[in-house]
Design an enzyme around this catalytic site. Structure first.
Site, PDB file in Angstrom:
ATOM      1  N   GLU A 116      42.145  31.345  43.274  1.00  0.00           N
ATOM      2  CA  GLU A 116      43.368  32.105  43.493  1.00  0.00           C
ATOM      3  C   GLU A 116      43.266  33.152  44.592  1.00  0.00           C
ATOM      4  OE1 GLU A 116      45.497  31.692  39.159  1.00  0.00           O
ATOM      5  OE2 GLU A 116      45.051  33.661  39.926  1.00  0.00           O
ATOM      6  N   CYS A 129      43.876  39.799  48.657  1.00  0.00           N
ATOM      7  CA  CYS A 129      42.689  39.748  47.800  1.00  0.00           C
ATOM      8  C   CYS A 129      42.235  38.290  47.743  1.00  0.00           C
ATOM      9  CB  CYS A 129      43.086  40.263  46.411  1.00  0.00           C
ATOM     10  SG  CYS A 129      41.760  40.160  45.208  1.00  0.00           S
ATOM     11  N   CYS A 136      32.369  32.267  38.334  1.00  0.00           N
ATOM     12  CA  CYS A 136      31.357  33.284  38.667  1.00  0.00           C
ATOM     13  C   CYS A 136      30.154  33.057  37.763  1.00  0.00           C
ATOM     14  CB  CYS A 136      31.939  34.684  38.431  1.00  0.00           C
ATOM     15  SG  CYS A 136      30.853  36.012  38.988  1.00  0.00           S
ATOM     16  N   CYS A 140      30.617  39.510  33.414  1.00  0.00           N
ATOM     17  CA  CYS A 140      31.052  40.847  33.026  1.00  0.00           C
ATOM     18  C   CYS A 140      32.030  40.678  31.869  1.00  0.00           C
ATOM     19  CB  CYS A 140      31.687  41.540  34.222  1.00  0.00           C
ATOM     20  SG  CYS A 140      30.513  41.617  35.601  1.00  0.00           S
ATOM     21  N   CYS A 143      35.867  40.810  32.238  1.00  0.00           N
ATOM     22  CA  CYS A 143      36.466  40.084  33.368  1.00  0.00           C
ATOM     23  C   CYS A 143      36.780  38.646  32.988  1.00  0.00           C
ATOM     24  CB  CYS A 143      35.509  40.110  34.557  1.00  0.00           C
ATOM     25  SG  CYS A 143      36.032  39.032  35.911  1.00  0.00           S
ATOM     26  N   GLY A 210      34.757  35.450  41.817  1.00  0.00           N
ATOM     27  CA  GLY A 210      33.402  35.240  42.309  1.00  0.00           C
ATOM     28  C   GLY A 210      32.694  36.480  42.786  1.00  0.00           C
ATOM     29  N   SER A 242      33.561  43.568  47.632  1.00  0.00           N
ATOM     30  CA  SER A 242      33.255  44.161  46.334  1.00  0.00           C
ATOM     31  C   SER A 242      32.114  43.397  45.674  1.00  0.00           C
ATOM     32  CB  SER A 242      34.503  44.110  45.452  1.00  0.00           C
ATOM     33  OG  SER A 242      34.183  44.526  44.144  1.00  0.00           O
ATOM     34  N   HIS A 266      31.599  50.770  36.703  1.00  0.00           N
ATOM     35  CA  HIS A 266      32.168  50.604  35.358  1.00  0.00           C
ATOM     36  C   HIS A 266      31.443  51.291  34.205  1.00  0.00           C
ATOM     37  CE1 HIS A 266      34.664  47.805  37.431  1.00  0.00           C
ATOM     38  NE2 HIS A 266      33.806  46.824  37.453  1.00  0.00           N
ATOM     39  N   ASN A 343      43.026  45.375  32.721  1.00  0.00           N
ATOM     40  CA  ASN A 343      44.100  44.390  32.646  1.00  0.00           C
ATOM     41  C   ASN A 343      43.722  43.392  31.543  1.00  0.00           C
ATOM     42  OD1 ASN A 343      46.394  43.082  33.364  1.00  0.00           O
ATOM     43  ND2 ASN A 343      45.663  42.433  35.377  1.00  0.00           N
ATOM     44  N   CYS A 386      43.775  41.606  40.876  1.00  0.00           N
ATOM     45  CA  CYS A 386      42.483  41.160  41.375  1.00  0.00           C
ATOM     46  C   CYS A 386      41.508  41.223  40.218  1.00  0.00           C
ATOM     47  CB  CYS A 386      41.974  42.100  42.456  1.00  0.00           C
ATOM     48  SG  CYS A 386      42.783  41.894  44.017  1.00  0.00           S
TER      49      CYS A 386
HETATM   50  N1  SAH Z   1      32.519  39.986  41.673  1.00  0.00           N
HETATM   51  C1  SAH Z   1      32.908  41.097  42.422  1.00  0.00           C
HETATM   52  C2  SAH Z   1      34.297  40.986  43.016  1.00  0.00           C
HETATM   53  C3  SAH Z   1      35.364  40.385  42.153  1.00  0.00           C
HETATM   54  S1  SAH Z   1      35.905  41.343  40.784  1.00  0.00           S
HETATM   55  C4  SAH Z   1      32.783  42.367  41.597  1.00  0.00           C
HETATM   56  O1  SAH Z   1      32.579  42.257  40.405  1.00  0.00           O
HETATM   57  O2  SAH Z   1      32.856  43.438  42.173  1.00  0.00           O
HETATM   58  C5  SAH Z   1      36.925  42.576  41.551  1.00  0.00           C
HETATM   59  C6  SAH Z   1      37.147  43.822  40.697  1.00  0.00           C
HETATM   60  O3  SAH Z   1      38.056  43.578  39.628  1.00  0.00           O
HETATM   61  C7  SAH Z   1      35.871  44.312  40.069  1.00  0.00           C
HETATM   62  O4  SAH Z   1      35.729  45.696  40.182  1.00  0.00           O
HETATM   63  C8  SAH Z   1      36.077  43.918  38.648  1.00  0.00           C
HETATM   64  O5  SAH Z   1      35.255  44.668  37.831  1.00  0.00           O
HETATM   65  C9  SAH Z   1      37.551  44.157  38.446  1.00  0.00           C
HETATM   66  N2  SAH Z   1      38.078  43.490  37.243  1.00  0.00           N
HETATM   67  C10 SAH Z   1      37.689  42.326  36.719  1.00  0.00           C
HETATM   68  N3  SAH Z   1      38.389  42.033  35.595  1.00  0.00           N
HETATM   69  C11 SAH Z   1      39.245  43.050  35.396  1.00  0.00           C
HETATM   70  C12 SAH Z   1      40.237  43.332  34.402  1.00  0.00           C
HETATM   71  N4  SAH Z   1      40.484  42.504  33.404  1.00  0.00           N
HETATM   72  N5  SAH Z   1      40.942  44.485  34.521  1.00  0.00           N
HETATM   73  C13 SAH Z   1      40.717  45.317  35.559  1.00  0.00           C
HETATM   74  N6  SAH Z   1      39.791  45.097  36.523  1.00  0.00           N
HETATM   75  C14 SAH Z   1      39.055  43.984  36.446  1.00  0.00           C
HETATM   76 FE1  SF4 Z   2      31.987  37.943  38.360  1.00  0.00          FE
HETATM   77 FE2  SF4 Z   2      32.989  40.227  39.427  1.00  0.00          FE
HETATM   78 FE3  SF4 Z   2      34.087  39.130  37.218  1.00  0.00          FE
HETATM   79 FE4  SF4 Z   2      31.694  40.269  37.078  1.00  0.00          FE
HETATM   80  S1  SF4 Z   2      33.647  41.297  37.579  1.00  0.00           S
HETATM   81  S2  SF4 Z   2      32.264  38.283  36.172  1.00  0.00           S
HETATM   82  S3  SF4 Z   2      30.814  39.715  39.052  1.00  0.00           S
HETATM   83  S4  SF4 Z   2      34.033  38.223  39.266  1.00  0.00           S
END
Ligand code: SAH
Ligand code: SF4
Length: 413
Positions: A116, A129, A136, A140, A143, A210, A242, A266, A343, A386
């Site tokens: 996406e 974005c 991935c 996390c 996520c 990713g 990021s 985080h 989110n 994002c």
């Molecule tokens: N993998 C990289 C980039 C993609 S994630 C990283 O982790 O930095 C981009 C951002 O979105 C990251 O800061 C991630 O922690 C945040 N993110 C992921 N899921 C989320 C959610 N459900 N609500 C808010 N932010 C989120």
């Molecule tokens: Fe992967 Fe970034 Fe999501 Fe962590 S926050 S699972 S590194 S996309």
């Protein structure tokens, strides 16, 4: 099982793979690669050099997708090119526009993998974005992408193709003699603004699906084309990568890509960050912040952004905010903090902090002299945030999620 390693943990499709009709997609190839392909196709050295330069310009600077439009290439040469090469775009499976103007696209690769991309228009900038992988390897816990298996790395063509597609849709390719802002534009402010020719897409963030530093070479090659003066011509100051904290790749990212860096922090204690970002068990907070301090080119004009997702009763106390400030001070980091309201997604373990709590957290950090804006959620009606990309239809049970997390943890060692 895929084992995430220090450098590039997963199989990456070769950048130059002929399609089923034998033609080669030039998307994502550098000037040199195009030149080499032309030489392999029996153009003499001089012709290959000239033609590759022209074709590179037409593809990336002008956005054309057919050789017939390349008016400075002879009429006999154009069919020769069309017989051997194509200029592709990602296939659009779905396109949504939110009531707030945010746009989201579900894209598909040639081997039918979905990923996406999101465009977020603001008063003073437009941010695209983009994704670097399908799924991935990291997991996390908050996520949604982390709940998917990593399918594969995106190729440079699939990464740069996202930006090209966005320019197609927004109608932002230069026409006639319209000049591009130079890739080396010397504005030290990191605040985006509409460029002189009125384009909407001013900034790019690698914050989609990713972990970009686990697909380093392809992300670098794609960004080189995006930043090239004769390519898409976007300044590196308008691009942000990021990472969740792939420490061994951060110095190289600074040297070889040198875009703005955002770090998904985080959590400010080992216990909490280990839970939220399991990669922390491999590269801890101190190691990560040391790598941030050494990131080339950081200064007050070019700060590191720390992303901090606000999770109720998990990482949002006053004490957490004070600890965040003291970590940033301890490492003397020119930093700003992006507070991201969580989110939620179906099956998530966490809730978003209350607005009052987020405000209080933000003001503690602000009062210490560190900018800590709260990121306004955008495009929620189309699930466009994002970091929460990919369709919500892929629901998994809690047991499945835990099993997947465990597998990925084992792979991390
Ligand atoms: N993998 C990289 C980039 C993609 S994630 C990283 O982790 O930095 C981009 C951002 O979105 C990251 O800061 C991630 O922690 C945040 N993110 C992921 N899921 C989320 C959610 N459900 N609500 C808010 N932010 C989120
Ligand atoms: Fe992967 Fe970034 Fe999501 Fe962590 S926050 S699972 S590194 S996309």
């Amino acid at each position: 099982m895929l084992i995430p390693g220090h450098i590039d943990p997963v199989v990456t499709p070769r950048a130059i793979t002929p399609r089923s009709d034998g033609r080669i997609d030039l998307m994502g190839l550098s000037h040199l690669q195009i030149r080499q392909l032309f030489e392999e196709s029996q153009l003499d050295e001089k012709a290959a050099k000239l033609r590759s330069k022209q074709v590179f310009h037409w593809i990336y600077h002008r956005g054309v997708t057919d050789f017939e439009s390349m008016t400075d290439i002879s009429k006999t040469m154009r069919p020769w090119l069309a017989d051997r090469f194509v200029i592709g775009r990602p296939e659009v499976v779905e396109a949504h526009v939110s009531s707030d103007g945010t746009r989201k696209w579900l894209l598909r690769t040639d081997d039918a993998q979905d990923y996406e991309m999101v465009f977020i228009p603001d008063a003073d900038r437009g941010t695209l974005c983009i994704s670097s992988q399908v799924g991935c390897t990291l997991n996390c816990r908050f996520c949604h992408t982390g709940t998917m298996r990593l399918v594969r790395n995106l190729t440079p063509g699939e990464i740069v193709g996202q930006v090209m597609l966005a320019r197609d849709v927004l109608g932002e390719w230069p026409k006639g003699n319209m000049a591009f802002a130079s890739a080396d534009e010397d504005d030290d402010d990191d605040v985006g603004h509409y460029t002189a020719d009125g384009r909407m897409l001013t900034n790019i963030v690698l914050m989609g699906m990713g972990e970009p530093l686990y697909n380093f070479d392809n992300v670098r090659d794609a960004m080189k084309i995006v930043m090239h003066g004769d390519g898409l011509g976007l300044s590196r100051r308008r691009i942000t990568l990021s990472t969740s904290g792939v420490v061994p790749m951060m110095a190289r990212a600074g040297e070889e890509i040198n875009v703005n860096l955002a770090v998904s922090l985080h959590g400010v204690t080992k216990e909490v960050r280990d839970e939220l970002v399991p990669l922390n068990r491999k590269y801890g907070i101190d190691e990560l912040l040391r790598a941030c301090a050494e990131y080339p080119g950081i200064s007050n004009a070019r700060r590191i952004t720390f992303e901090y997702v606000m999770l109720k009763d998990k990482n949002d106390s006053d004490e957490d905010a004070h600890q965040l400030v003291s970590l940033i001070r301890q490492y003397k980091l020119p930093a700003k903090v992006n507070l991201i309201p969580f989110n939620p997604w179906p099956g998530a373990d966490y809730e978003c902090s209350d607005p009052e709590r987020i405000k209080r957290f933000s003001s503690i950090v602000f009062e210490a002299g560190i900018s800590a804006p709260v990121r306004t959620p955008r495009g929620r009606d189309i699930m466009a945030a994002c970091g929460q990309l990919k369709s919500s239809s892929e629901k998994k049970s809690r047991a499945e999620l835990d099993r997947l997390a465990e597998e990925k943890q084992v792979a991390l060692g």
